[in-house]
Design an enzyme around this catalytic site. Structure first.
Site, PDB file in Angstrom:
ATOM      1  N   CYS A 113      62.160 -43.047 -71.768  1.00  0.00           N
ATOM      2  CA  CYS A 113      62.886 -41.859 -72.221  1.00  0.00           C
ATOM      3  C   CYS A 113      62.527 -40.712 -71.298  1.00  0.00           C
ATOM      4  O   CYS A 113      61.351 -40.527 -70.976  1.00  0.00           O
ATOM      5  CB  CYS A 113      62.481 -41.533 -73.658  1.00  0.00           C
ATOM      6  SG  CYS A 113      63.249 -40.022 -74.300  1.00  0.00           S
ATOM      7  N   HIS A 156      69.499 -45.385 -79.132  1.00  0.00           N
ATOM      8  CA  HIS A 156      68.438 -44.511 -78.627  1.00  0.00           C
ATOM      9  C   HIS A 156      68.928 -43.057 -78.604  1.00  0.00           C
ATOM     10  O   HIS A 156      68.199 -42.146 -79.017  1.00  0.00           O
ATOM     11  CB  HIS A 156      68.034 -44.997 -77.222  1.00  0.00           C
ATOM     12  CG  HIS A 156      66.981 -44.188 -76.528  1.00  0.00           C
ATOM     13  ND1 HIS A 156      65.739 -44.695 -76.183  1.00  0.00           N
ATOM     14  CD2 HIS A 156      66.976 -42.903 -76.086  1.00  0.00           C
ATOM     15  CE1 HIS A 156      65.029 -43.755 -75.578  1.00  0.00           C
ATOM     16  NE2 HIS A 156      65.762 -42.650 -75.493  1.00  0.00           N
ATOM     17  N   GLU A 157      70.161 -42.853 -78.142  1.00  0.00           N
ATOM     18  CA  GLU A 157      70.695 -41.480 -78.041  1.00  0.00           C
ATOM     19  C   GLU A 157      71.008 -40.887 -79.421  1.00  0.00           C
ATOM     20  O   GLU A 157      70.729 -39.711 -79.680  1.00  0.00           O
ATOM     21  CB  GLU A 157      71.933 -41.455 -77.140  1.00  0.00           C
ATOM     22  CG  GLU A 157      71.684 -41.930 -75.704  1.00  0.00           C
ATOM     23  CD  GLU A 157      70.442 -41.343 -75.058  1.00  0.00           C
ATOM     24  OE1 GLU A 157      70.144 -40.147 -75.277  1.00  0.00           O
ATOM     25  OE2 GLU A 157      69.746 -42.100 -74.340  1.00  0.00           O
ATOM     26  N   HIS A 160      67.968 -39.583 -80.979  1.00  0.00           N
ATOM     27  CA  HIS A 160      67.585 -38.237 -80.514  1.00  0.00           C
ATOM     28  C   HIS A 160      68.252 -37.157 -81.357  1.00  0.00           C
ATOM     29  O   HIS A 160      67.645 -36.119 -81.642  1.00  0.00           O
ATOM     30  CB  HIS A 160      68.009 -38.036 -79.054  1.00  0.00           C
ATOM     31  CG  HIS A 160      67.008 -38.514 -78.050  1.00  0.00           C
ATOM     32  ND1 HIS A 160      65.712 -38.043 -77.987  1.00  0.00           N
ATOM     33  CD2 HIS A 160      67.120 -39.409 -77.042  1.00  0.00           C
ATOM     34  CE1 HIS A 160      65.076 -38.637 -76.989  1.00  0.00           C
ATOM     35  NE2 HIS A 160      65.899 -39.480 -76.398  1.00  0.00           N
TER      36      HIS A 160
END
Ligand code: 4LI
Ligand code: NI
Length: 186
Positions: A113, A156-157, A160
Site C-alpha cells: 500500500c 483494497h481501495e 480505504h
C-alpha cells in the site's frame, strides 16, 4: 501532479475515517482529484517517470491517500502478459460491494500500500468474486462484476474509503494461515 510527499502515511487520521459520499453534479474539485489520482497511477507505472519523480508503483489509489476524505478511488491494472494493454482502468465513485463470493482469494506475495512504508507479510483474505455498485462521473449508478486480481485491488481501495488498511485483515498470530480452499494468486 501528485508525488510521494503528497501521499498520506499510516498514522494520519484521514486514513481511518469513513470518506464522505460524492454528490452530483460532481464538483470541479472532485473531478480534478479523480484525474490527478489516475495520473499518479499512470506515471507511477512508467519506469522513466516513476524514476524521475520517485514514485512508488501502484495499481490503486484512494482519495484519503492524498488527504481527501471523499469516496473516490482510481484503479489502473496493466495486463501482465502485454504491459501496453490495460486490464482495468476506472474511477470508483461511492463504491459499495453488493454481493461477494464465499470463495476467498489472496495474493501469494501479500499486499502493499502506498500509505504503508513497511512490508507487512501475510495473506490478506479477499472475496474472489464481487459485484460492486458505484456512480459514474454523471452520477449514474453502475454495477460491475470482478474476479481475481481486479477484485482484490477494488476491495483494497473500497477498504480505504471505509478507514480500513490491508494489514487489519492479516491473521496476527499466523499471517500465512488461511482457509484451505482459498485461491492463492501467485
Ligand atoms: C512496477 C510497475 C510481490 C510483492 C508481488 C510495479 C508497474 C508484493 C505482489 C507495478 C505484491 C506496476 C502490487 C499491491 C502487491 C507486495 C497497490 C507491482 C504495482 C505490484 C502493484 C493495491 C495490493 C495494490 C503482487 C508485500 C501499492 N500492488 N503488489 N500488492 N506493480 N503491485 N496492491 N503485492 N508484498 N499497492 O507488495 O497498488 S491491492 Cl503495476
Ligand atoms: Ni492502499
Amino acid at each position: 501532479m501528485y508525488l510521494m510527499k503528497d501521499v498520506t502515511r499510516d498514522g494520519n487520521p484521514v486514513l481511518r475515517k469513513v470518506a464522505q459520499k460524492v454528490t452530483f453534479p460532481i464538483s470541479k474539485k472532485n473531478k480534478q482529484l479523480a484525474d490527478d489520482m489516475m495520473e499518479y497511477l499512470i506515471n507511477s507505472q512508467d519506469a522513466q517517470l516513476g524514476q524521475k519523480y520517485g514514485l512508488r508503483a501502484g495499481v490503486g489509489l484512494a482519495a484519503p491517500q492524498v488527504g481527501e476524505s471523499v469516496a473516490m478511488a482510481s484503479v489502473l491494472i496493466p495486463n501482465l502478459d502485454e504491459p501496453d494493454k490495460i486490464d482495468l482502468q476506472m474511477t470508483l465513485i461511492n463504491p459499495v460491494i453488493i454481493s461477494e463470493s464465499v470463495q476467498v482469494t489472496a495474493l501469494g506475495e501479500g499486499e502493499g500500500c502506498l500509505s504503508v512504508d513497511t512490508e507487512v507479510p501475510g495473506y490478506v483474505p479477499r472475496h474472489n468474486k464481487i459485484t460492486i455498485r458505484y456512480d459514474d462521473f454523471d452520477g449514474v449508478s453502475q454495477t460491475m462484476k470482478l474476479r481475481g486480481y481486479p477484485a482484490i485491488v477494488c476491495q483494497h481501495e473500497i477498504d480505504h474509503l471505509n478507514g480500513h488498511l490491508f494489514y487489519d485483515k492479516i491473521n496476527k498470530k499466523d499471517p500465512f494461515t488461511i482457509d484451505d480452499k482459498a485461491l492463492i494468486i501467485e
